[in-house]
Design a protein around this motif. Structure first.
Motif, PDB file in Angstrom:
ATOM      1  N   MET A   1       0.830  -1.176   0.000  1.00  0.00           N
ATOM      2  CA  MET A   1       0.000   0.000   0.000  1.00  0.00           C
ATOM      3  C   MET A   1       0.877   1.244   0.000  1.00  0.00           C
ATOM      4  SD  MET A   1      -2.874  -0.892   2.822  1.00  0.00           S
ATOM      5  CE  MET A   1      -4.338  -1.658   2.260  1.00  0.00           C
ATOM      6  N   LYS A   2       0.347   2.281  -0.621  1.00  0.00           N
ATOM      7  CA  LYS A   2       1.093   3.535  -0.714  1.00  0.00           C
ATOM      8  C   LYS A   2       0.156   4.708  -0.460  1.00  0.00           C
ATOM      9  CE  LYS A   2       3.840   4.051  -4.255  1.00  0.00           C
ATOM     10  NZ  LYS A   2       4.415   4.387  -5.573  1.00  0.00           N
ATOM     11  N   GLY A  95       3.484   0.572   3.112  1.00  0.00           N
ATOM     12  CA  GLY A  95       3.375  -0.447   4.143  1.00  0.00           C
ATOM     13  C   GLY A  95       2.483  -1.581   3.687  1.00  0.00           C
ATOM     14  N   GLU A  96       2.474  -2.640   4.486  1.00  0.00           N
ATOM     15  CA  GLU A  96       1.634  -3.796   4.196  1.00  0.00           C
ATOM     16  C   GLU A  96       0.180  -3.542   4.573  1.00  0.00           C
ATOM     17  OE1 GLU A  96       2.519  -6.707   2.685  1.00  0.00           O
ATOM     18  OE2 GLU A  96       4.425  -5.708   2.289  1.00  0.00           O
ATOM     19  N   SER A  97      -0.049  -2.560   5.465  1.00  0.00           N
ATOM     20  CA  SER A  97      -1.399  -2.230   5.906  1.00  0.00           C
ATOM     21  C   SER A  97      -1.542  -0.712   5.977  1.00  0.00           C
ATOM     22  CB  SER A  97      -1.666  -2.835   7.289  1.00  0.00           C
ATOM     23  OG  SER A  97      -0.860  -2.191   8.255  1.00  0.00           O
ATOM     24  N   TRP A  98      -2.799  -0.239   6.080  1.00  0.00           N
ATOM     25  CA  TRP A  98      -3.028   1.189   6.205  1.00  0.00           C
ATOM     26  C   TRP A  98      -2.402   1.709   7.492  1.00  0.00           C
ATOM     27  CZ3 TRP A  98      -3.333   5.284   3.643  1.00  0.00           C
ATOM     28  CH2 TRP A  98      -3.846   6.465   4.164  1.00  0.00           C
ATOM     29  N   GLU A 100       0.377   0.792   8.853  1.00  0.00           N
ATOM     30  CA  GLU A 100       1.805   1.008   8.586  1.00  0.00           C
ATOM     31  C   GLU A 100       2.020   2.256   7.741  1.00  0.00           C
ATOM     32  OE1 GLU A 100       3.634  -2.484   6.918  1.00  0.00           O
ATOM     33  OE2 GLU A 100       3.164  -3.701   8.690  1.00  0.00           O
TER      34      GLU A 100
END
Length: 118
Positions: A1-2, A95-98, A100
């Protein structure tokens, strides 16, 4: 995610794109931004303090301590440069999640849910 910039404003009637500070060579201002994921319409609210080195130097001369969270812009105020620098910073927030992604964005910006306790 970006992270991705969805909107940017001054939280006032003045549009960010047309704003000119009283001293373009020495400026510091708060911006309100909607930041979300590139593949979604939703956005969380963040506040970013944007300034240049001349503003920081002036604050030190006045004996005012500055916080550690700000986006430093090189040179005088230019709305398109400020927006481009903010977008470049946000592109680096991945990150791998929002959660992060938010943690990365929060190194510079203040998240609307920061310190929230349910």
């Amino acid at each position: 995610m970006k992270a991705m910039l969805k909107r940017l404003d001054l939280n006032s009637a003045t549009a960010f794109e047309t704003f000119q500070p009283s001293e373009a060579e020495r400026f510091g201002l708060w911006l309100h931004a909607g930041v979300g994921m590139a593949d979604a319409d939703a956005a969380d609210d963040f506040r970013f303090f944007v300034c240049n080195d001349a503003w920081l130097s002036y604050q030190r001369e006045l004996g005012i301590a500055c916080g550690a969270r700000y986006l430093l812009i090189d040179g005088p105020f230019d709305a398109s440069t400020v927006k481009a620098q903010l977008e470049a910073f946000l592109e680096s927030c991945v990150g791998e999640s929002w959660d992060e992604v938010v943690a990365a964005v929060s190194k510079v910006g203040l998240w609307e849910f920061e310190d929230y306790q349910p």
